[in-house]
Design a protein around this motif. Structure first.
Motif, short mmCIF file in Angstrom:
data_model
loop_
_atom_site.label_atom_id
_atom_site.label_comp_id
_atom_site.label_asym_id
_atom_site.label_seq_id
_atom_site.Cartn_x
_atom_site.Cartn_y
_atom_site.Cartn_z
N PHE A 62 51.95 29.80 0.40
CA PHE A 62 50.64 29.65 -0.22
C PHE A 62 50.43 30.69 -1.32
CE2 PHE A 62 50.10 27.87 4.06
CZ PHE A 62 49.56 26.62 3.75
N PRO A 63 51.26 30.65 -2.36
CA PRO A 63 51.14 31.66 -3.42
C PRO A 63 49.80 31.62 -4.14
CG PRO A 63 52.61 29.89 -4.09
CD PRO A 63 52.34 29.69 -2.63
N LYS A 64 49.22 30.43 -4.33
CA LYS A 64 47.94 30.33 -5.02
C LYS A 64 46.82 30.95 -4.19
CE LYS A 64 49.08 26.17 -7.69
NZ LYS A 64 48.73 24.75 -7.96
N GLU A 65 46.86 30.76 -2.90
CA GLU A 65 45.85 31.33 -2.03
C GLU A 65 45.97 32.85 -1.99
OE1 GLU A 65 46.11 27.08 -1.05
OE2 GLU A 65 47.58 28.65 -1.46
N ILE A 252 36.32 22.37 5.74
CA ILE A 252 36.48 23.39 6.78
C ILE A 252 37.15 24.59 6.14
CG2 ILE A 252 37.52 23.96 9.01
CD1 ILE A 252 35.40 21.77 9.17
N LEU A 253 36.48 25.73 6.18
CA LEU A 253 37.01 26.96 5.61
C LEU A 253 37.76 27.74 6.68
CD1 LEU A 253 33.96 28.20 3.50
CD2 LEU A 253 35.94 26.88 2.72
N VAL A 254 38.89 28.28 6.31
CA VAL A 254 39.66 29.14 7.21
C VAL A 254 40.09 30.38 6.45
CG1 VAL A 254 40.50 27.16 8.56
CG2 VAL A 254 41.87 28.03 6.67
N SER A 255 40.29 31.47 7.16
CA SER A 255 40.76 32.68 6.51
C SER A 255 42.16 33.08 6.94
CB SER A 255 39.79 33.84 6.79
OG SER A 255 39.65 34.04 8.18
N CYS A 256 42.76 32.31 7.83
CA CYS A 256 44.13 32.56 8.29
C CYS A 256 45.04 31.50 7.68
CB CYS A 256 44.19 32.49 9.81
SG CYS A 256 45.87 32.58 10.48
N LEU A 257 46.08 31.93 6.98
CA LEU A 257 46.97 30.97 6.32
C LEU A 257 47.76 30.13 7.33
CD1 LEU A 257 48.31 33.01 3.26
CD2 LEU A 257 46.45 31.33 3.35
N TYR A 258 47.98 30.65 8.53
CA TYR A 258 48.63 29.85 9.56
C TYR A 258 47.70 28.70 9.98
CZ TYR A 258 52.40 33.22 10.05
OH TYR A 258 53.49 34.02 9.81
N LEU A 260 45.41 27.41 8.10
CA LEU A 260 45.40 26.52 6.95
C LEU A 260 46.58 25.56 6.99
CD1 LEU A 260 44.06 25.92 4.14
CD2 LEU A 260 45.73 27.51 3.17
N ALA A 261 47.77 26.09 7.25
CA ALA A 261 48.97 25.25 7.31
C ALA A 261 48.90 24.26 8.47
CB ALA A 261 50.22 26.14 7.45
N ASN A 262 48.46 24.73 9.63
CA ASN A 262 48.43 23.87 10.80
C ASN A 262 47.45 22.71 10.64
OD1 ASN A 262 50.27 25.60 12.02
ND2 ASN A 262 48.70 26.78 13.08
N LEU A 263 46.25 23.00 10.13
CA LEU A 263 45.26 21.94 10.00
C LEU A 263 45.59 20.98 8.87
CD1 LEU A 263 41.89 23.80 10.69
CD2 LEU A 263 43.16 22.24 12.19
N ARG A 264 46.14 21.48 7.79
CA ARG A 264 46.54 20.58 6.71
C ARG A 264 47.66 19.66 7.17
NH1 ARG A 264 46.36 24.04 1.01
NH2 ARG A 264 44.08 24.01 0.81
N ARG A 265 48.54 20.16 7.97
CA ARG A 265 49.62 19.33 8.51
C ARG A 265 49.04 18.25 9.40
NH1 ARG A 265 51.87 22.97 11.35
NH2 ARG A 265 52.92 23.97 9.60
N SER A 273 39.37 12.88 7.64
CA SER A 273 39.52 14.32 7.81
C SER A 273 38.79 15.08 6.71
CB SER A 273 41.01 14.71 7.79
OG SER A 273 41.69 14.13 8.88
N PRO A 274 38.13 16.19 7.05
CA PRO A 274 37.52 17.03 6.02
C PRO A 274 38.61 17.76 5.24
CG PRO A 274 37.36 18.09 8.15
CD PRO A 274 37.93 16.72 8.41
N ALA A 275 38.25 18.28 4.09
CA ALA A 275 39.18 19.12 3.34
C ALA A 275 39.35 20.44 4.08
CB ALA A 275 38.64 19.37 1.93
N ILE A 276 40.56 20.96 4.08
CA ILE A 276 40.85 22.24 4.71
C ILE A 276 41.14 23.23 3.59
CG2 ILE A 276 42.19 23.44 6.46
CD1 ILE A 276 40.75 20.96 7.51
N GLU A 277 40.32 24.27 3.46
CA GLU A 277 40.45 25.16 2.32
C GLU A 277 40.43 26.62 2.74
OE1 GLU A 277 38.59 25.73 -2.19
OE2 GLU A 277 37.86 24.15 -0.87
N ASP A 278 41.22 27.40 2.05
CA ASP A 278 41.27 28.84 2.25
C ASP A 278 39.97 29.48 1.78
OD1 ASP A 278 42.51 31.55 2.47
OD2 ASP A 278 42.38 31.43 0.30
N LEU A 279 39.44 30.41 2.57
CA LEU A 279 38.18 31.05 2.26
C LEU A 279 38.23 31.76 0.91
CD1 LEU A 279 35.31 31.92 3.17
CD2 LEU A 279 36.38 33.89 4.28
N GLY A 280 39.29 32.49 0.63
CA GLY A 280 39.40 33.23 -0.61
C GLY A 280 39.40 32.32 -1.83
#
Length: 287
Positions: A62-65, A252-258, A260-265, A273-280
């Protein structure tokens, strides 16, 4: 007064010491011991007071995140140095019971982190390592070093007026969101509880609770289960995703990249499904 997770980790350590760790676990250990993919991160300077601890094994995906998180800090005027980008802290190795390997990684980070006034953790697993688990390794950061999970640090920057949303145009458009911390309600030491305060600093955000009636939030499949037993991990995350749909939130906002990966998968091919997005990334888009 017993933390069940500590019992599991102790049992895994006994299994690993006896040479009985299952093949998938050994394969993941070897992956963690191999050099991770390089990250494009600033090295900071000797005068920086803030150390940003990253987990290279997930941040590389997740380089962009990761870039969004660092840009938030830069916009807030925070000078920081990145720690852990070359080999991580050893949190997963500790969780899996490989204590000697975890101790080596944690010791290296602790020596670097001791030079800072504040250490900010991108991963809740690394935060847990240095605020709880590391005592079992005999590796601890000095008490004088402040240890803060990333979302709580971002909330502080908003509270201090260092991160100021524009409040104009599309950046202030209404967004209905819910926030899911990794293991938020099941960890003995919660990583972050200030999401309401953080969201209140940004116009247009309607924050909806995850569940009403006091129902506890199940955790996602975490940092190592998808690599060790992907079938079990997929079931855990699919169940969580179905519960997240009940919030009615668009994001759904998350702050853990793991997480983020798990829910997007889990969301791939899942209807509604709602969008899953990194908080930052979400916050940076509203500045």
């Amino acid at each position: 007064d017993t933390d069940p997770a500590n019992l599991f980790i102790a049992a895994r350590a006994d299994i690993a010491e006896a040479g009985l760790a299952p093949a998938p676990v050994l394969q993941h250990r070897d992956r963690l011991l191999a050099k991770p993919r390089p990250l494009q991160v600033p090295h900071g300077s000797a005068k920086t007071r803030v150390g940003l601890v990253v987990d290279p094994y997930i941040a590389a995906d997740f380089p962009k995140e990761l870039a969004a998180t660092m840009e938030l800090l830069e916009r807030a005027g925070v000078a920081f140095s990145v720690l852990g980008a070359e080999q991580g802290c050893g949190a997963q190795l500790f969780e899996l019971g490989f204590l000697a390997e975890a101790r080596e990684r944690a010791t290296a980070i602790a020596k670097q982190a001791a030079a800072f006034e504040t250490v900010v953790f991108c991963s809740p697993y690394d935060f847990k390592l240095f605020t709880g688990w590391s005592a079992d390794l005999g590796v601890e950061l000095p008490a004088a070093v402040e240890k803060v999970p990333l979302p709580a640090y971002l909330a502080r920057l908003v509270r201090e007026g260092k991160l100021k949303p524009s409040g104009q145009g599309k950046k202030a458009a209404k967004a209905v969101v819910s926030y899911l911390d990794a293991g938020h309600f099941v960890r003995p030491q919660t990583a972050f509880e200030g999401i309401a305060e953080l969201a209140a600093g940004f116009p247009g955000i309607e924050l909806k609770p995850l569940w009403g009636g006091g129902r506890l939030a199940p955790t996602d499949s975490g940092d190592f289960l998808p690599h060790v037993y992907p079938g079990i991990a997929a079931g855990v995350d699919a169940h969580l995703l179905e519960l997240l749909k009940e919030t009615g939130s668009g994001t759904i906002l998350v702050s853990c990249l793991y997480t983020l990966a798990n829910l997007r998968r889990a969301a791939v091919g899942a209807a509604g499904s709602p969008a899953i997005e990194d908080l930052g990334t979400f916050l940076l888009g509203r500045l």
